[in-house]
Design a protein around this motif. Structure first.
Motif, mmCIF file in Angstrom:
data_model
loop_
_atom_site.group_PDB
_atom_site.id
_atom_site.type_symbol
_atom_site.label_atom_id
_atom_site.label_comp_id
_atom_site.label_asym_id
_atom_site.label_seq_id
_atom_site.Cartn_x
_atom_site.Cartn_y
_atom_site.Cartn_z
ATOM 1 N N VAL A 1 0.835 -1.198 0.000
ATOM 2 C CA VAL A 1 0.000 0.000 0.000
ATOM 3 C C VAL A 1 0.877 1.259 0.000
ATOM 4 O O VAL A 1 0.605 2.224 -0.728
ATOM 5 C CB VAL A 1 -0.946 -0.003 1.215
ATOM 6 C CG1 VAL A 1 -1.676 1.329 1.333
ATOM 7 C CG2 VAL A 1 -1.946 -1.143 1.103
ATOM 8 N N GLY A 2 1.943 1.244 0.802
ATOM 9 C CA GLY A 2 2.859 2.380 0.820
ATOM 10 C C GLY A 2 3.514 2.625 -0.524
ATOM 11 O O GLY A 2 3.704 3.777 -0.944
ATOM 12 N N ALA A 3 3.861 1.549 -1.232
ATOM 13 C CA ALA A 3 4.456 1.687 -2.557
ATOM 14 C C ALA A 3 3.462 2.291 -3.544
ATOM 15 O O ALA A 3 3.840 3.109 -4.394
ATOM 16 C CB ALA A 3 4.944 0.330 -3.055
ATOM 17 N N VAL A 4 2.191 1.907 -3.432
ATOM 18 C CA VAL A 4 1.160 2.492 -4.301
ATOM 19 C C VAL A 4 1.005 3.984 -4.003
ATOM 20 O O VAL A 4 0.914 4.812 -4.924
ATOM 21 C CB VAL A 4 -0.176 1.756 -4.107
ATOM 22 C CG1 VAL A 4 -1.312 2.480 -4.844
ATOM 23 C CG2 VAL A 4 -0.071 0.319 -4.609
ATOM 24 N N VAL A 5 0.977 4.344 -2.718
ATOM 25 C CA VAL A 5 0.863 5.753 -2.332
ATOM 26 C C VAL A 5 2.071 6.543 -2.849
ATOM 27 O O VAL A 5 1.925 7.661 -3.376
ATOM 28 C CB VAL A 5 0.744 5.885 -0.803
ATOM 29 C CG1 VAL A 5 0.817 7.346 -0.374
ATOM 30 C CG2 VAL A 5 -0.557 5.267 -0.318
ATOM 31 N N ALA A 6 3.280 5.970 -2.702
ATOM 32 C CA ALA A 6 4.478 6.636 -3.195
ATOM 33 C C ALA A 6 4.427 6.807 -4.713
ATOM 34 O O ALA A 6 4.796 7.863 -5.240
ATOM 35 C CB ALA A 6 5.720 5.842 -2.791
ATOM 36 N N SER A 7 3.962 5.785 -5.421
ATOM 37 C CA SER A 7 3.850 5.870 -6.881
ATOM 38 C C SER A 7 2.884 6.974 -7.293
ATOM 39 O O SER A 7 3.155 7.740 -8.229
ATOM 40 C CB SER A 7 3.376 4.527 -7.457
ATOM 41 O OG SER A 7 4.267 3.489 -7.120
ATOM 42 N N TYR A 8 1.783 7.057 -6.570
ATOM 43 C CA TYR A 8 0.812 8.115 -6.870
ATOM 44 C C TYR A 8 1.415 9.490 -6.602
ATOM 45 O O TYR A 8 1.199 10.442 -7.365
ATOM 46 C CB TYR A 8 -0.442 7.908 -6.038
ATOM 47 C CG TYR A 8 -1.541 8.902 -6.322
ATOM 48 C CD1 TYR A 8 -2.361 8.755 -7.445
ATOM 49 C CD2 TYR A 8 -1.759 9.981 -5.485
ATOM 50 C CE1 TYR A 8 -3.365 9.669 -7.715
ATOM 51 C CE2 TYR A 8 -2.761 10.899 -5.749
ATOM 52 C CZ TYR A 8 -3.565 10.737 -6.861
ATOM 53 O OH TYR A 8 -4.549 11.647 -7.135
ATOM 54 N N GLY A 9 2.184 9.596 -5.509
ATOM 55 C CA GLY A 9 2.837 10.865 -5.207
ATOM 56 C C GLY A 9 3.868 11.249 -6.258
ATOM 57 O O GLY A 9 4.001 12.428 -6.619
ATOM 58 N N PHE B 1 10.178 -8.140 -4.755
ATOM 59 C CA PHE B 1 9.079 -7.319 -4.238
ATOM 60 C C PHE B 1 9.602 -6.298 -3.234
ATOM 61 O O PHE B 1 9.248 -5.114 -3.280
ATOM 62 C CB PHE B 1 8.025 -8.216 -3.594
ATOM 63 C CG PHE B 1 6.957 -7.469 -2.848
ATOM 64 C CD1 PHE B 1 5.908 -6.903 -3.536
ATOM 65 C CD2 PHE B 1 7.011 -7.350 -1.465
ATOM 66 C CE1 PHE B 1 4.910 -6.213 -2.850
ATOM 67 C CE2 PHE B 1 6.029 -6.669 -0.769
ATOM 68 C CZ PHE B 1 4.970 -6.096 -1.471
ATOM 69 N N GLY B 2 10.462 -6.756 -2.317
ATOM 70 C CA GLY B 2 11.031 -5.852 -1.321
ATOM 71 C C GLY B 2 11.870 -4.756 -1.949
ATOM 72 O O GLY B 2 11.766 -3.587 -1.563
ATOM 73 N N HIS B 3 12.708 -5.106 -2.932
ATOM 74 C CA HIS B 3 13.541 -4.106 -3.590
ATOM 75 C C HIS B 3 12.690 -3.095 -4.354
ATOM 76 O O HIS B 3 12.957 -1.888 -4.319
ATOM 77 C CB HIS B 3 14.524 -4.787 -4.544
ATOM 78 C CG HIS B 3 15.660 -5.464 -3.845
ATOM 79 N ND1 HIS B 3 15.712 -6.832 -3.684
ATOM 80 C CD2 HIS B 3 16.775 -4.976 -3.260
ATOM 81 C CE1 HIS B 3 16.817 -7.154 -3.027
ATOM 82 N NE2 HIS B 3 17.478 -6.041 -2.759
ATOM 83 N N PHE B 4 11.676 -3.587 -5.056
ATOM 84 C CA PHE B 4 10.821 -2.711 -5.849
ATOM 85 C C PHE B 4 10.096 -1.704 -4.953
ATOM 86 O O PHE B 4 10.091 -0.493 -5.227
ATOM 87 C CB PHE B 4 9.808 -3.557 -6.629
ATOM 88 C CG PHE B 4 8.882 -2.764 -7.496
ATOM 89 C CD1 PHE B 4 9.350 -2.144 -8.645
ATOM 90 C CD2 PHE B 4 7.539 -2.646 -7.163
ATOM 91 C CE1 PHE B 4 8.491 -1.404 -9.452
ATOM 92 C CE2 PHE B 4 6.675 -1.916 -7.963
ATOM 93 C CZ PHE B 4 7.149 -1.298 -9.112
ATOM 94 N N CYS B 5 9.503 -2.186 -3.861
ATOM 95 C CA CYS B 5 8.785 -1.300 -2.947
ATOM 96 C C CYS B 5 9.736 -0.346 -2.240
ATOM 97 O O CYS B 5 9.403 0.830 -2.016
ATOM 98 C CB CYS B 5 8.004 -2.125 -1.923
ATOM 99 S SG CYS B 5 6.628 -3.070 -2.630
ATOM 100 N N THR B 6 10.937 -0.824 -1.889
ATOM 101 C CA THR B 6 11.913 0.039 -1.232
ATOM 102 C C THR B 6 12.297 1.203 -2.122
ATOM 103 O O THR B 6 12.386 2.359 -1.670
ATOM 104 C CB THR B 6 13.169 -0.767 -0.854
ATOM 105 O OG1 THR B 6 12.804 -1.790 0.076
ATOM 106 C CG2 THR B 6 14.224 0.126 -0.225
ATOM 107 N N VAL B 7 12.525 0.934 -3.394
ATOM 108 C CA VAL B 7 12.906 2.003 -4.332
ATOM 109 C C VAL B 7 11.782 3.031 -4.454
ATOM 110 O O VAL B 7 12.024 4.245 -4.385
ATOM 111 C CB VAL B 7 13.255 1.412 -5.700
ATOM 112 C CG1 VAL B 7 13.413 2.516 -6.746
ATOM 113 C CG2 VAL B 7 14.544 0.596 -5.614
ATOM 114 N N LEU B 8 10.552 2.563 -4.617
ATOM 115 C CA LEU B 8 9.430 3.485 -4.760
ATOM 116 C C LEU B 8 9.249 4.342 -3.509
ATOM 117 O O LEU B 8 9.058 5.563 -3.598
ATOM 118 C CB LEU B 8 8.143 2.707 -5.050
ATOM 119 C CG LEU B 8 8.007 2.105 -6.449
ATOM 120 C CD1 LEU B 8 6.727 1.294 -6.549
ATOM 121 C CD2 LEU B 8 8.026 3.192 -7.508
ATOM 122 N N ILE B 9 9.306 3.707 -2.345
ATOM 123 C CA ILE B 9 9.120 4.450 -1.092
ATOM 124 C C ILE B 9 10.265 5.430 -0.877
ATOM 125 O O ILE B 9 10.050 6.576 -0.453
ATOM 126 C CB ILE B 9 8.996 3.464 0.086
ATOM 127 C CG1 ILE B 9 7.680 2.690 -0.024
ATOM 128 C CG2 ILE B 9 9.072 4.196 1.426
ATOM 129 C CD1 ILE B 9 7.528 1.579 0.987
#
Length: 217
Positions: free
Chosen positions: A53-61, A122-130
């Motif tokens: 969810v945090g990665a989605v929010v970061a992507s939207y931002g 998955f962890g790396h992808f979300c970490t980069v986005l966040i």
């Protein structure tokens, strides 16, 4: 909780501050008590969900930053959110760049921890986005939290940042290649906004070093 309660005495919007105090005061202990009763597998699934969810929010931002417009929430924020700073700063679904930075910074340790679990991609992808989301908020508190989190993670799990970088050199190479491939697309979408990043970065660092409480939108 005590510091947040005391801050209400000088809050511009006391009612909103009171709601925030109740929200964090209730959800924090609830999450702690809930997590202490869960098995590791269930807890890991919850963490993955929160990070996703945090990665989605970061992507939207990030999209909002490039477009300089919040596609879904601008009108609502302008009418109901007194902390909304306008389209010049990232707000995503939260409505304020400082709150957004704090939210993403709270999720960053969980995302980093997932890089040592199964399904590391998955962890790396979300970490980069966040991480990119935190940087583009240009929030000094979020930046300082980012630095502290990254330093602690490097020392605790990988001894030094250089060893960690060497262990993940292949991911860095793939990420650099992907970045080079998508730069033309990003530049076409948000070229003018990308040009403002160096200036905003210098401005944020200058305010951080001067302990300046003012913000430039």
């Amino acid at each position: 909780l005590i510091v947040r309660l005391l801050s209400l005495f000088k809050a511009e919007y006391v009612l909103i501050g009171g709601y925030k105090w109740l929200y964090f005061g209730l959800t924090g202990p609830f999450i702690y008590l809930l997590s202490s009763q869960l098995s590791e597998a269930v807890g890991l699934r919850i963490i993955r969900s929160m990070v996703a969810v945090g990665a989605v929010v970061a992507s939207y931002g990030i999209l909002e930053f490039l477009l300089e417009y919040n596609p879904f929430f601008t009108d609502v924020f302008q009418e109901f959110n007194p902390y909304y700073s306008g389209p010049g700063r990232m707000s995503a679904t939260i409505g304020n760049y400082i709150a957004l930075g704090s939210y993403l910074a709270a999720l960053l340790p969980m995302a980093l921890a997932l890089t040592n679990r199964r399904r590391k991609a998955f962890g790396h992808f979300c970490t980069v986005l966040i991480a990119v989301g935190i940087l583009l908020t240009f929030s000094r508190s979020a930046w300082m939290a980012f630095g502290v989190i990254f330093a602690i993670f490097s020392l605790k799990f990988h001894r030094t940042i250089f060893k960690w970088a060497f262990q993940h050199r292949h991911e860095f190479a793939i990420g650099a290649l992907c970045f080079l491939l998508i730069v033309p697309v990003i530049g076409r979408i948000g070229g003018p906004r990308l040009e403002t990043i160096p200036g905003q970065t210098i401005n944020a660092l200058g305010r951080m070093l001067r302990f300046d409480e003012t913000d430039r939108k």
